[in-house]
Design an enzyme around this catalytic site. Structure first.
Site, PDB file in Angstrom:
ATOM      1  N   GLY A 104      36.502  33.448  37.007  1.00 33.45           N
ATOM      2  CA  GLY A 104      35.652  34.548  37.446  1.00 33.45           C
ATOM      3  C   GLY A 104      36.076  35.140  38.760  1.00 33.45           C
ATOM      4  N   CYS A 105      37.141  34.601  39.348  1.00 30.77           N
ATOM      5  CA  CYS A 105      37.646  35.084  40.622  1.00 30.77           C
ATOM      6  C   CYS A 105      38.720  36.124  40.343  1.00 30.77           C
ATOM      7  CB  CYS A 105      38.249  33.895  41.378  1.00 30.77           C
ATOM      8  SG  CYS A 105      38.331  34.132  43.131  1.00 30.77           S
ATOM      9  N   VAL A 106      38.561  37.342  40.865  1.00 29.87           N
ATOM     10  CA  VAL A 106      39.563  38.372  40.562  1.00 29.87           C
ATOM     11  C   VAL A 106      40.519  38.612  41.716  1.00 29.87           C
ATOM     12  CG1 VAL A 106      38.392  39.595  38.728  1.00 29.87           C
ATOM     13  CG2 VAL A 106      37.783  40.074  41.106  1.00 29.87           C
TER      14      VAL A 106
END
Lengths: 135, 112, 101
Positions: free
Chosen positions: B110-112
């Site tokens: 979920g980390c972009v």
């Protein structure tokens, strides 16, 4: 003031044969950032996702079973399992992993948020959810 | 084709964003080399977080989201460390990304 | 000699196992792999597919059983556990292999 919606993730597939279970898990992990009331429902072959004792060391697959145990930290408050699906597969609650939950502010703790429910309850829980994501 | 980093004369494969390709390859020297590239000097406080991330991954098989990391650090290492100000102070590129990279973990989900 | 049938789908979701049993000849070997191994557990609603099939030999792949947390003591009596080498032997010792998906 109710901006909080009830999200339900409905899981109906076995864990490894297809990508559905892992995809659902990833969406739950990412969705935690939205601060909604999140519950997971496991029915049909989806109940296999919570069976303990999985060992993928000889299969060259990632064992994501341990990841379910951190879901309480990701805002998941309820994990329901359809009793009829369990019984049809010769399984009981004792065959399933336990997932702890803790409210970091109030320090309220629940040892295990995995709960086996009957079909009528499954229907009720789905009906009262604002959104149901099906995998 | 893929990139590598050199740790004590040994090559380690990394992905296009600099994360270790295989988490099981990790040795503490990986964090030393990566932090040197970022011109960051690792202190005991950094190592506490790196070690914590390794343990979290070992137990749950994912890299924790930043808010989960913050809460878990508060619980295990104390509230003075379990806040984003402290963690960003240690890892200016973001505790999720930078610390996970040093710890040999994949980028948090979920980390972009 | 008869054929080897591999079945890789859960019997609760697809009828691959049921129909592989139905259409296979006497003496056929049926190897459960991937999600197919769920069919090898006893005490389930699908158990009778295997316990009621006469004249067929059933196998289940060890690594897939392990990955799904199915211990040996949960297997239907008569289902034989094979490893990858056993899989290859089955392929070699039967007429041909049919993959039922």
């Amino acid at each position: 003031m109710s901006d909080i919606k009830k999200f339900m993730y409905l899981n109906r597939r076995a864990p490894y044969g297809t990508i559905y279970a892992w995809e659902s898990l990833e969406v739950v992990l990412i969705g935690a950032a939205f601060d909604q009331e999140v519950s997971l429902m496991f029915a049909d072959d989806g109940v296999y996702q919570l069976v303990k004792g999985c060992d993928t060391s000889e299969s060259d697959m990632k064992n994501f079973m341990p990841t379910y145990r951190t879901l309480g930290d990701y805002g998941v408050r309820y994990m329901y399992v359809d009793q009829a699906s369990l019984e049809a597969r010769g399984l009981t609650a004792d065959d399933l992993i336990e997932v702890a939950w803790e409210d970091w502010e109030t320090e309220e703790e629940v040892d295990n948020i995995v709960e086996v429910v009957d079909s009528a309850k499954v229907t009720e829980l789905m009906a009262e959810s604002d959104v149901v994501f099906s995998f | 084709m893929s990139d590598t980093i050199n740790v004590d004369g040994k090559e380690f494969a990394v992905d296009e964003e600099g994360y270790l390709a295989n988490i099981n390859d990790w040795v503490p020297g990986v964090a030393d080399v990566m932090s040197k590239q970022d011109e960051l000097e690792l202190t005991d406080e950094h190592w506490d977080i790196i070690k914590f991330l390794r343990e979290y991954y070992e137990e749950y098989q994912i890299a924790p989201a930043i808010r989960v990391l913050t809460k878990a650090v508060a619980k295990n290492l104390g509230k003075d460390k379990g806040n984003s100000k402290y963690l960003y102070g240690l890892f200016p590129y973001g505790p999720g990304k930078q610390a996970c990279r040093y710890a040999g973990l994949p980028k948090p989900t979920g980390c972009v | 000699m008869a054929d080897l049938f591999t079945v890789n789908k859960s019997p609760f979701e697809k009828n691959s196992l049921e129909n592989a049993i139905k259409f296979s000849t006497e003496g056929a070997s049926i190897l459960l792999i991937e999600d197919g191994v769920y069919g090898a557990s006893k005490g389930t609603a699908c158990e009778s597919m295997i316990t009621g099939a006469a004249g067929k030999k059933f196998y289940a792949l060890k690594s897939d059983l392990k990955a799904r947390g199915i211990a040996d003591d949960r297997l239907i009596d008569g289902v034989e556990v094979v490893d990858y080498a056993g899989f290859v032997e089955l392929v070699c010792s039967t007429d041909k292999t049919q993959a039922w998906l």
